[in-house]
Write an enzyme that holds these catalytic residues in place. Structure first.
Site, PDB file in Angstrom:
ATOM      1  N   HIS A  55       4.469-102.129  49.862  1.00  0.00           N
ATOM      2  CA  HIS A  55       5.084-103.314  49.271  1.00  0.00           C
ATOM      3  C   HIS A  55       6.273-103.794  50.100  1.00  0.00           C
ATOM      4  O   HIS A  55       6.480-104.988  50.274  1.00  0.00           O
ATOM      5  CB  HIS A  55       5.522-102.975  47.851  1.00  0.00           C
ATOM      6  N   HIS A 102       2.499-110.245  41.535  1.00  0.00           N
ATOM      7  CA  HIS A 102       3.021-109.265  40.582  1.00  0.00           C
ATOM      8  C   HIS A 102       1.834-108.691  39.815  1.00  0.00           C
ATOM      9  O   HIS A 102       1.805-108.681  38.589  1.00  0.00           O
ATOM     10  CB  HIS A 102       4.074-109.882  39.651  1.00  0.00           C
TER      11      HIS A 102
END
Lengths: 751, 230
Positions: A55, A102
């Site tokens: 990430h 998300h």
């Protein structure tokens, strides 16, 4: 004050096993020891584990991301240089825009997961000094008949609305698709678009030894600890145990933060500013320090917290929302504090900038972590990997597809009636009416719809055209061509709205990168995207990568969502999609083909999952878009709407429904009826013109058509007329009836 | 006549209102801050606007905190002296919470936020804000999660008896029907005024419908009615 990190007590001792539990590999653990010259303690190891997670570090993707075009005349900062891309739009203004995923939080806690996704992307925009003026999103869900999917849809849509509506930025566009592969792994990609005067941006940097470092906004709690690592693993039954990895959003706090930050920038007191998203204090201190080639001493005991006795690693990894890190020119603290006080926000000095390029974190005088800032960040010490890839086995099934084995439709109207009710095609009004699409009084599409959303830039005559696009079934069928189509469709939407495509941001949603077949999809989708971005001169300004969208049932379709920015120098250049008046002539620009590959018709109505991507040629697409632009410049297009999911019929129907006007159209006997009406072969646009402009239209088309294979073609197919739909002389009923079916199909599953 | 527009923390339609009044309607506007109290620059001829948004986050009950702000104390005083006050959306909620308007705004009947163009109609020739727009449907956007107007029977009776209903939701032809009601408001009520007709509240956003570029100027008619009938 202590000067060496303790690694002797039982808790702080780390081993390869600790590293692996934190999601690092044995090699990476060795690499950290090499950087520090000693074994890291638990706090330090935790910091590396989040900063080197996919990430934050893009370790499994950066090698290929670098192959995308990242430069252009309009780009004021290069991709990855700041929190978001910065594009010159003229008249002294620039646009900041970015899309981010998300997905994992939304799969577990749909409301907060989606809400904080929206909050996070807006922070990326205003942390650069721009005011967000528009939001978009791109959503993927499983089968709409599935109860769990219905729960996820409701929660995610509610969450996006909750945050965006309160924060006060209109949601002006987006897309939603429903495919079984997203059942466990829904995708929530949120995009924010902001505007700033050139020269008034703020950088995410830190320098000047002795300059104070402040934390601003919400207090730090234990929410979201390790969220970045969580987003870097597959979702399994145990994932609900990771609930603390999901953050909780407070849009009111963020609204105050926005206003305060934008008020402070003109004071000139700021050295740099960065929002705290993934990996919180660790990431912001590391990235700002690395960029400014300095270090920091931070006293964690000064950080306002939500609970007592938080440990150093908890504070360092917390992903509590609505926080910013700012570095202020020494002596200008009072100006900054006054503005945050006006907005009733915490603003607490927690440390200062040092010349030495180390990050030193203290808690009650105790040195908890001592690491080189550079070693944590992308482009610095974070690892980069080349992953193996092999052609997916399912390609054999795609190659075996033969259209000749499928008989042409005998009941086109019946097929059309089913098509219009498919969730991928039906109206998404159940979703978008829950979003405030008009706050800010800049959304010019409310009363005049276009393929892309048109947002005015106040203080100028300009407008932005923005869109998110990705048909992931095409990418699944052929990653390279599907990647090209995703970019091409975004550009086509902008051109059909009267804009000039200028740049993209992307959100690359894929399965597990350690699976060579998934990685193949990734590599080839990026190749295709890169080729298309070069063709349309739309460089990549940034974005994000989301791997591990995979459950025990398998990976999601490869979904490289494109967020594209277009510019209209004058809003009067705008094109809209609704028919304007009876009597207008209807044309298809582009080539019809005997192609039903990967269409909604083939996949959902015939039930064939494996077929190639629809026909697409980059050069042909470019010619088409240039033709549309040329016709628009001549001022003769009354409407323009591109052919996408559902094919030509759905395109015509959408233009009709938006106006209440019907049409009479004849199909072309040279083609299968199913392909002509419902095929999704690319590079086609339906336009209408006034009869009196026909000569001018013909002459412009004559000038752009040549004998090459990739030249644009034009076919007159009918006329706008009355309130009925007529195909080949057959009465298909009223537009109003079709609209009713189209409007209620999706919400009937969700009421 | 001039306008004052109040900004609370969490207001997000304040600048839309200011832009609309200043740029689209050419009015003088003074920006007001919730922590201030001074309204001495305004006379009874002027108008204070409480704009939409989520004042103080609206985490308790919409408008329940804002009514206690220093500026609202002055606005209440201003209204009680006969000064004109308009609340739009969250502003309407605040005026109800402050007791300047009767009734309350409840969560929408379907429990969902709703944002879309709706039509509303006025039959009120007595109020300055509606006098020039009666009898015709106006297209104005709504955007709210808690806009379902409610009042008990006695209050409703009073509202209608005293001609305090300003706007009701209708279809595009002006028919006041259930299907045109976006939130389940009792008797399709979209906006009301107080008995003295100097305090106005409405859920729809006229400031979002005053610009040619956005393709809808019906909101201008409402503001213009207020200005013309001063």
């Amino acid at each position: 004050m202590q000067t060496n990190v303790e690694t002797t007590d039982k808790f702080s001792q780390t081993t390869v096993e600790t590293a692996e539990q934190l999601g690092l590999t044995a090699d990476e653990f060795e690499r950290i020891i090499g950087i520090l010259g000693r074994t890291p303690n638990f706090t330090e190891l935790s910091m590396y584990s989040v900063m080197w997670s996919e990430h934050c570090s893009y370790k499994n993707s950066i090698v290929w991301l670098k192959t995308l075009p990242r430069e252009g005349d309009r780009l004021l900062v290069k991709a990855g240089e700041e929190n978001a891309g910065l594009v010159d739009i003229g008249d002294g203004y620039a646009c900041v825009f970015k899309i981010e995923s998300h997905n994992h939080p939304s799969a577990i806690e749909p409301f907060q997961g989606a809400a904080t996704g929206v909050g996070g992307i807006h922070r990326d925009i205003f942390t650069m000094g721009a005011r967000p003026i528009a939001a978009l999103n791109s959503l993927r869900f499983g089968n709409i008949n599935d109860k769990k999917t219905q729960h996820l849809i409701k929660g995610i849509v509610h969450g996006i609305g909750h945050y965006g509506n309160c924060f006060g930025v209109p949601t002006v566009g987006g897309e939603a698709y429903f495919e079984d592969c997203y059942g466990t792994n829904p995708l929530v990609n949120a995009m924010s678009v902001g505007v700033v005067k050139v020269g008034q941006t703020v950088s995410a940097t830190s320098y000047g030894a002795g300059n104070p470092v402040f934390i601003v906004g919400s207090a730090t709690g234990k929410d979201g600890i390790g969220g970045a690592s969580f987003a870097s693993a597959n979702i399994t039954e145990d994932s609900v145990e990771d609930l603390p990895s999901v953050q909780v959003g407070d849009p009111f706090q963020e609204k105050k933060l926005l206003e305060a930050c934008l008020e402070i920038i003109p004071t000139g007191a700021l050295v740099g500013m960065q929002d705290m998203g993934a990996a919180g204090i660790t990431c912001s201190t590391a990235e700002m320090s690395a960029k400014g080639e300095h270090g920091m001493i931070i006293h964690l005991d000064k950080v306002p917290t939500r609970q007592e006795n938080m440990k150093a690693w908890e504070m360092l990894l917390s992903e509590s929302q609505e926080r910013m890190l700012i570095v202020v020119h020494k002596g200008k603290e009072a100006e900054v504090l006054k503005i945050f006080d006006k907005w009733d926000l915490h603003c607490v000095q927690i440390g200062e900038v040092t010349k030495e390029k180390q990050l030193k974190f203290y808690l009650n005088g105790h040195l908890e972590a001592d690491v080189p800032a550079e070693s944590l960040v992308l482009g610095g010490g974070a690892p980069q990997y080349h992953r193996a890839y092999t052609e997916p086995a399912y390609f054999e099934k795609i190659k075996a597809f033969d259209i000749h084995k499928i008989p042409d439709t005998l009941h086109a109207r019946f097929a059309a009636e089913r098509l219009v009710k498919l969730p991928n095609i039906a109206s998404k009004r159940w979703i978008y009416t829950q979003y405030d699409s008009m706050v800010g009084t800049a959304n010019a599409s409310t009363n005049a719809p276009s393929d892309a959303s048109i947002v005015t830039v106040k203080g100028t005559k300009k407008a932005l055209a923005v869109t998110t696009d990705c048909n992931s079934r095409y990418v699944f069928a052929d990653p390279q061509v599907g990647g090209q189509i995703a970019v091409a469709e975004a550009a086509r939407n902008i051109v059909c709205s009267g804009g000039e495509p200028v740049a993209i941001t992307n959100c690359l949603n894929f399965g597990n990168p350690y699976d060579p077949e998934v990685y193949y999809q990734f590599v080839y989708a990026l190749k295709g995207m890169g080729e298309a971005c070069r063709k349309f001169n739309t460089p990549v300004t940034g974005g994000n990568v989301s791997f591990y969208n995979q459950s025990p049932d398998g990976p999601v379709y490869p979904t490289p969502t494109i967020g594209m920015l277009g510019v209209l120098d004058n809003i009067s250049d705008r094109l809209t999609l609704n028919f304007k008046a009876a009597g207008h002539l209807v044309y298809v620009l582009g080539r019809s083909r005997n192609d039903i590959s990967s269409s909604e018709y083939l996949h959902k109505l015939i039930g064939i999952e494996y077929s190639p991507a629809p026909h697409f040629n980059l050069e042909e697409e470019l010619h088409l878009q240039q033709a549309v632009t040329k016709l628009n410049k001549a001022g003769i297009l009354q409407s323009a709407h591109d052919v996408s999911e559902g094919g030509l019929f759905i395109t015509l129907l959408e233009s009709a429904m938006a106006s209440g006007l019907g049409f009479e159209v004849n199909t072309n006997a040279n083609f299968r009826k199913d392909a002509y009406l419902f095929g999704e072969s690319q590079s086609r646009v339906v336009v209408t013109i006034r009869p009196e402009d026909k000569e001018k239209f013909d002459s412009i088309m004559h000038s752009v058509i040549d004998a090459t294979e990739v030249s644009v073609r034009v076919e007159k197919i009918g006329v706008v007329k009355g309130e009925q739909i007529s195909i080949d002389g057959e009465d298909w009923g009223t537009v109003l009836d079709w609209k009713h079916q189209y409007d209620i199909a999706l919400e009937s599953h969700l009421a | 006549m001039k306008f004052g527009v109040v900004t609370f923390p969490g207001s997000n339609c304040d600048h839309d209102m200011i832009d609309s009044l200043r740029k689209d309607l050419g009015q003088e506007v003074i920006e007001l801050w919730h922590k201030d109290k001074d309204l001495s620059m305004f006379s009874k001829e002027d108008c204070i606007v409480i704009p939409g948004g989520f004042s103080y986050g609206d985490y308790l009950r919409c408008g329940a905190i804002a009514r206690f702000s220093p500026m609202m104390q002055s606005v209440i005083e201003f209204a009680n002296k006969g000064g004109r006050v308009i609340g739009v959306c969250n502003g309407f909620q605040i005026l109800c919470e402050a007791g300047l308007l009767p009734g309350a705004l409840l969560r929408n009947a379907n429990q969902q936020f709703v944002c879309k163009n709706i039509f509303l109609k006025s039959e009120n020739t007595a109020a300055s804000i509606t006098k020039d727009v009666t009898g015709r449907p106006l297209m104005i956007p709504v955007a709210h999660g808690e806009g379902r107007y409610y009042a008990d029977d006695a209050t409703l009776e009073q509202l209608f008896a005293n001609n305090q209903v300003l706007f009701r939701y209708c279809d595009e032809f002006g028919n006041i029907v259930d299907t045109a009601n976006p939130n389940g408001a009792i008797r399709n009520i979209a906006g009301i005024c107080n008995k003295e007709r100097n305090v106005f509240g409405m859920m729809p956003h006229p400031e979002r419908a005053t610009s040619n570029v956005l393709g809808n100027t019906d909101g201008q008619l409402i503001f213009q009615s207020l200005i013309n009938n001063n």
